[in-house]
Write a protein that holds these residues in place. Structure first.
Motif, PDB file in Angstrom:
ATOM      1  N   LEU A   1       6.658   3.172 -12.535  1.00  0.00           N
ATOM      2  CA  LEU A   1       6.435   1.731 -11.975  1.00  0.00           C
ATOM      3  C   LEU A   1       5.342   1.217 -12.763  1.00  0.00           C
ATOM      4  CD1 LEU A   1       6.395   2.560  -8.094  1.00  0.00           C
ATOM      5  CD2 LEU A   1       8.375   1.400  -9.396  1.00  0.00           C
ATOM      6  N   GLY A   2       4.583   1.642 -13.543  1.00  0.00           N
ATOM      7  CA  GLY A   2       3.542   1.130 -14.235  1.00  0.00           C
ATOM      8  C   GLY A   2       2.435   0.656 -13.317  1.00  0.00           C
ATOM      9  N   LEU A   3       2.140   1.388 -12.084  1.00  0.00           N
ATOM     10  CA  LEU A   3       1.185   0.953 -11.353  1.00  0.00           C
ATOM     11  C   LEU A   3      -0.157   1.391 -11.860  1.00  0.00           C
ATOM     12  CD1 LEU A   3       2.773   2.326  -8.094  1.00  0.00           C
ATOM     13  CD2 LEU A   3       2.806  -0.150  -8.836  1.00  0.00           C
ATOM     14  N   PRO A   4      -1.143   0.534 -11.486  1.00  0.00           N
ATOM     15  CA  PRO A   4      -2.701   0.939 -12.041  1.00  0.00           C
ATOM     16  C   PRO A   4      -3.297   2.017 -10.875  1.00  0.00           C
ATOM     17  CG  PRO A   4      -2.538  -1.208 -10.946  1.00  0.00           C
ATOM     18  CD  PRO A   4      -0.996  -0.688 -11.109  1.00  0.00           C
ATOM     19  N   GLY A   5      -4.549   2.268 -11.365  1.00  0.00           N
ATOM     20  CA  GLY A   5      -5.257   3.205 -10.641  1.00  0.00           C
ATOM     21  C   GLY A   5      -5.432   2.672  -9.222  1.00  0.00           C
ATOM     22  N   ALA A   6      -6.475   3.378  -8.791  1.00  0.00           N
ATOM     23  CA  ALA A   6      -7.056   3.368  -7.363  1.00  0.00           C
ATOM     24  C   ALA A   6      -7.352   1.869  -6.906  1.00  0.00           C
ATOM     25  CB  ALA A   6      -7.816   4.235  -6.806  1.00  0.00           C
ATOM     26  N   ALA A   7      -7.074   1.222  -5.902  1.00  0.00           N
ATOM     27  CA  ALA A   7      -7.412  -0.144  -5.400  1.00  0.00           C
ATOM     28  C   ALA A   7      -9.106   0.001  -5.157  1.00  0.00           C
ATOM     29  CB  ALA A   7      -6.824  -0.559  -4.369  1.00  0.00           C
TER      30      ALA A   7
ATOM     31  N   LEU B   1       5.042  -5.445  -9.254  1.00  0.00           N
ATOM     32  CA  LEU B   1       4.642  -4.569  -8.513  1.00  0.00           C
ATOM     33  C   LEU B   1       3.112  -4.181  -8.609  1.00  0.00           C
ATOM     34  CD1 LEU B   1       7.632  -2.224  -7.721  1.00  0.00           C
ATOM     35  CD2 LEU B   1       6.936  -3.897  -6.205  1.00  0.00           C
ATOM     36  N   LYS B   2       2.707  -3.948  -9.830  1.00  0.00           N
ATOM     37  CA  LYS B   2       1.648  -3.481 -10.068  1.00  0.00           C
ATOM     38  C   LYS B   2       0.398  -4.528  -9.651  1.00  0.00           C
ATOM     39  CE  LYS B   2       1.984  -4.001 -14.747  1.00  0.00           C
ATOM     40  NZ  LYS B   2       2.011  -3.540 -16.152  1.00  0.00           N
ATOM     41  N   SER B   3       0.615  -5.686  -9.276  1.00  0.00           N
ATOM     42  CA  SER B   3      -0.460  -6.696  -8.876  1.00  0.00           C
ATOM     43  C   SER B   3      -0.763  -6.655  -7.523  1.00  0.00           C
ATOM     44  CB  SER B   3       0.023  -8.089  -9.369  1.00  0.00           C
ATOM     45  OG  SER B   3       1.182  -8.404  -8.416  1.00  0.00           O
ATOM     46  N   LEU B   4       0.143  -5.812  -6.702  1.00  0.00           N
ATOM     47  CA  LEU B   4      -0.047  -5.590  -5.430  1.00  0.00           C
ATOM     48  C   LEU B   4      -1.260  -4.549  -4.840  1.00  0.00           C
ATOM     49  CD1 LEU B   4       3.710  -5.633  -4.100  1.00  0.00           C
ATOM     50  CD2 LEU B   4       2.113  -7.589  -3.863  1.00  0.00           C
ATOM     51  N   PRO B   5      -1.971  -5.047  -3.650  1.00  0.00           N
ATOM     52  CA  PRO B   5      -2.881  -3.981  -3.514  1.00  0.00           C
ATOM     53  C   PRO B   5      -2.473  -2.782  -2.848  1.00  0.00           C
ATOM     54  CG  PRO B   5      -3.505  -6.147  -2.615  1.00  0.00           C
ATOM     55  CD  PRO B   5      -2.071  -6.236  -3.347  1.00  0.00           C
ATOM     56  N   VAL B   6      -3.201  -1.770  -2.756  1.00  0.00           N
ATOM     57  CA  VAL B   6      -2.596  -0.448  -2.271  1.00  0.00           C
ATOM     58  C   VAL B   6      -3.540   0.022  -1.560  1.00  0.00           C
ATOM     59  CG1 VAL B   6      -2.000   1.855  -2.885  1.00  0.00           C
ATOM     60  CG2 VAL B   6      -1.224   0.216  -4.552  1.00  0.00           C
ATOM     61  N   PRO B   7      -3.153   0.534  -0.123  1.00  0.00           N
ATOM     62  CA  PRO B   7      -1.787   0.327   0.417  1.00  0.00           C
ATOM     63  C   PRO B   7      -1.548  -1.221   0.725  1.00  0.00           C
ATOM     64  CG  PRO B   7      -3.417   1.254   1.964  1.00  0.00           C
ATOM     65  CD  PRO B   7      -4.012   1.318   0.776  1.00  0.00           C
ATOM     66  N   THR B   8      -0.408  -1.392   0.386  1.00  0.00           N
ATOM     67  CA  THR B   8      -0.025  -2.872   0.675  1.00  0.00           C
ATOM     68  C   THR B   8       0.223  -3.262   1.975  1.00  0.00           C
ATOM     69  OG1 THR B   8       1.024  -2.611  -1.419  1.00  0.00           O
ATOM     70  CG2 THR B   8       1.822  -4.696  -0.207  1.00  0.00           C
ATOM     71  N   ILE B   9       0.027  -4.443   2.578  1.00  0.00           N
ATOM     72  CA  ILE B   9       0.039  -4.732   4.077  1.00  0.00           C
ATOM     73  C   ILE B   9       1.221  -5.773   3.929  1.00  0.00           C
ATOM     74  CG2 ILE B   9      -0.766  -5.730   6.029  1.00  0.00           C
ATOM     75  CD1 ILE B   9      -2.060  -3.220   5.062  1.00  0.00           C
ATOM     76  N   ILE B  10       2.253  -5.456   4.734  1.00  0.00           N
ATOM     77  CA  ILE B  10       3.546  -6.186   4.677  1.00  0.00           C
ATOM     78  C   ILE B  10       3.672  -6.853   5.937  1.00  0.00           C
ATOM     79  CG2 ILE B  10       6.052  -6.091   4.106  1.00  0.00           C
ATOM     80  CD1 ILE B  10       5.399  -3.473   2.637  1.00  0.00           C
ATOM     81  N   GLY B  11       3.667  -8.083   6.225  1.00  0.00           N
ATOM     82  CA  GLY B  11       4.045  -8.742   7.475  1.00  0.00           C
ATOM     83  C   GLY B  11       5.256  -8.789   7.888  1.00  0.00           C
ATOM     84  N   HIS B  12       5.547  -7.764   8.912  1.00  0.00           N
ATOM     85  CA  HIS B  12       6.894  -7.531   9.355  1.00  0.00           C
ATOM     86  C   HIS B  12       7.705  -8.633   9.873  1.00  0.00           C
ATOM     87  CE1 HIS B  12       9.806  -5.146  12.091  1.00  0.00           C
ATOM     88  NE2 HIS B  12      10.155  -4.903  10.897  1.00  0.00           N
ATOM     89  N   ARG B  13       8.593  -9.265   9.310  1.00  0.00           N
ATOM     90  CA  ARG B  13       9.279 -10.463   9.920  1.00  0.00           C
ATOM     91  C   ARG B  13       8.393 -11.534  10.102  1.00  0.00           C
ATOM     92  NH1 ARG B  13      12.386  -7.230  14.874  1.00  0.00           N
ATOM     93  NH2 ARG B  13      13.258  -5.459  13.156  1.00  0.00           N
ATOM     94  N   GLY B  14       7.136 -11.638   9.112  1.00  0.00           N
ATOM     95  CA  GLY B  14       5.972 -12.548   9.106  1.00  0.00           C
ATOM     96  C   GLY B  14       4.946 -11.938   9.917  1.00  0.00           C
ATOM     97  N   ALA B  15       4.275 -12.690  10.800  1.00  0.00           N
ATOM     98  CA  ALA B  15       3.059 -12.012  11.743  1.00  0.00           C
ATOM     99  C   ALA B  15       3.924 -11.928  13.098  1.00  0.00           C
ATOM    100  CB  ALA B  15       2.093 -12.967  11.952  1.00  0.00           C
ATOM    101  N   SER B  16       4.942 -11.239  13.389  1.00  0.00           N
ATOM    102  CA  SER B  16       5.823 -11.194  14.472  1.00  0.00           C
ATOM    103  C   SER B  16       5.169 -10.765  15.845  1.00  0.00           C
ATOM    104  CB  SER B  16       7.030 -10.383  14.303  1.00  0.00           C
ATOM    105  OG  SER B  16       6.814  -9.069  13.843  1.00  0.00           O
TER     106      SER B  16
END
Length: 391
Positions: free
Chosen positions: A31-37, A52-67
């Motif tokens: 994935l070419g992901l960088p190291g630890a956040a 993808l490698k611009s995303l923080p890890v672990p990535t927080i994904i809003g499920h159907r928004g802030a449902s």
């Protein structure tokens, strides 16, 4: 959340090492992901990160928004997810209208997520269909034109668990995918940061049989808005592997195969008389196959940490490490604040709308090395991530 035996500096070092191993191993190579956040989840400064490698890890994904706070798949829910700090917004679950437009609904049956039942002009549209082998009664998006759907308004899907969300019933209309793509650009400009979305193709085999194939429609819109590339901020997902394979031929976006319970069969497998189950897909062999056309998996949390007969958590499976070994990121679903959705040991009381120890549950799942998680409560997820990385 409990589960870690060490304290202080040793504990913090171990957690960061675990996250680093998740993204710096074979998964990082592919994935070419960088190291630890950093402790705030962001990437170290000075990198020319893309995709993808611009995303923080672990990535927080809003499920159907802030449902957890607004009726799902509305611009109210999507916007609040961004306000609360979600890294990615799951906007949306894509289903077609009769005239071929893609709209955002959890399911094509909209009786539980809109006020359609209150519209006498549509009473005759209520019907029973077989959806992925299951008889389902209600109103279906494919029986409405977009103009007709735009006369409806969204309502809270699980009012027993989220009675406060019913305050917002009737406020927002059903968004189209094209509107979401425009909203994404507007929000990116407004907020001064790249907004990511994570749409899903829903029941693609069912809709293809109706002559309403989803993948080509998704690809056409992504190309129209210049979001069909490898580094585009649009991750595509589906429970049907063949839908992801089809998308892999149409666009270069990051792709994720969703995985339900181990004994279930993706419906495209059922339709093709393929005897394999999800249990076959999560073997090393199955994961290698997925890695040939996708960049990640989205398993149910029970595939990451199984539950015992009493509903408490057992020992974690090897799924995360097995997936990372073949270069797949892991984004499990779904963590929610309310008691009924939590493992038994993290519940507080029995109220269906009461909050349990979800921060503890987040910590337990983060400790497995997952790359991100879907949550109905992005603010809770961000607090849990900060605690975990600072541990």
């Amino acid at each position: 959340m409990g589960g870690d035996q060490d304290n202080g500096h040793t504990q913090a070092t171990g957690r960061r090492a675990l996250l680093g191993a998740a993204v710096l191993g074979a998964g990082g190579a592919v994935l070419g992901l960088p190291g630890a956040a950093r402790a705030d989840g962001t990437r170290p400064a000075g990198r020319a990160d893309r995709g993808l490698k611009s995303l923080p890890v672990p990535t927080i994904i809003g499920h159907r928004g802030a449902s957890g706070y607004r009726p799902e798949h509305t611009f109210g829910s999507y916007g609040l997810a961004l306000d609360l700090g979600a890294d990615v917004v799951e906007a949306g679950d894509l289903v077609p209208t009769r005239d071929g437009h893609l709209v955002c609904r959890h399911e094509p049956e909209i009786g539980g997520t809109t006020d359609v039942a209150a519209h006498p002009e549509f009473a005759g549209r209520r019907t029973t269909k077989v959806l992925d082998g299951v008889p389902t009664t209600g109103w279906f998006t494919e029986d409405f034109t977009l103009a007709e759907l735009k006369t409806l308004r969204a309502v809270e899907r699980v009012p027993a668990n989220r009675p406060h969300n019913t305050l917002y019933d009737g406020r927002w209309e059903i968004p189209t995918f094209e509107e979401v793509l425009k909203w994404q650009d507007e929000q990116t400009r407004k907020r001064g940061r790249q907004v990511w979305i994570y749409p899903e193709t829903k029941h693609p085999t069912y809709f293809r049989e109706l002559g309403l194939g989803l993948e080509e429609r998704v690809a056409k819109l992504l190309r129209k808005y210049g979001k069909d590339g490898r580094h585009s901020p649009v991750i595509l997902q589906s429970f049907e592997p063949t839908s992801i394979q089809r998308l892999n031929r149409l666009v270069d976006n990051p792709l994720v195969v969703l995985l339900s319970s181990a004994n279930s069969r993706p419906y495209d497998f059922v339709a093709a008389n393929d005897p394999r189950t999800v249990a076959d897909l999560i073997t090393p062999k199955g994961l290698r196959e997925i890695a040939g056309y996708a960049q990640g998996i989205g398993p149910t949390v029970d595939l990451v940490i199984p539950k015992k007969a009493d509903g408490t958590l057992a020992e974690p499976s090897t799924l995360v490490s097995d997936a990372h070994r073949v270069g797949l990121l892991v984004h499990p679903y779904t963590l929610r604040n309310e008691n009924p959705f939590l493992p038994a040991e993290y519940r507080k009381g029995s109220a269906p709308d009461g909050y349990g120890d979800v921060l503890g549950a987040f910590e337990k799942y983060f400790a497995t090395g997952i790359d991100g998680v879907f949550t109905d409560n992005p603010d809770t997820g961000l607090l849990a991530r900060a605690d975990f990385l600072a541990g």
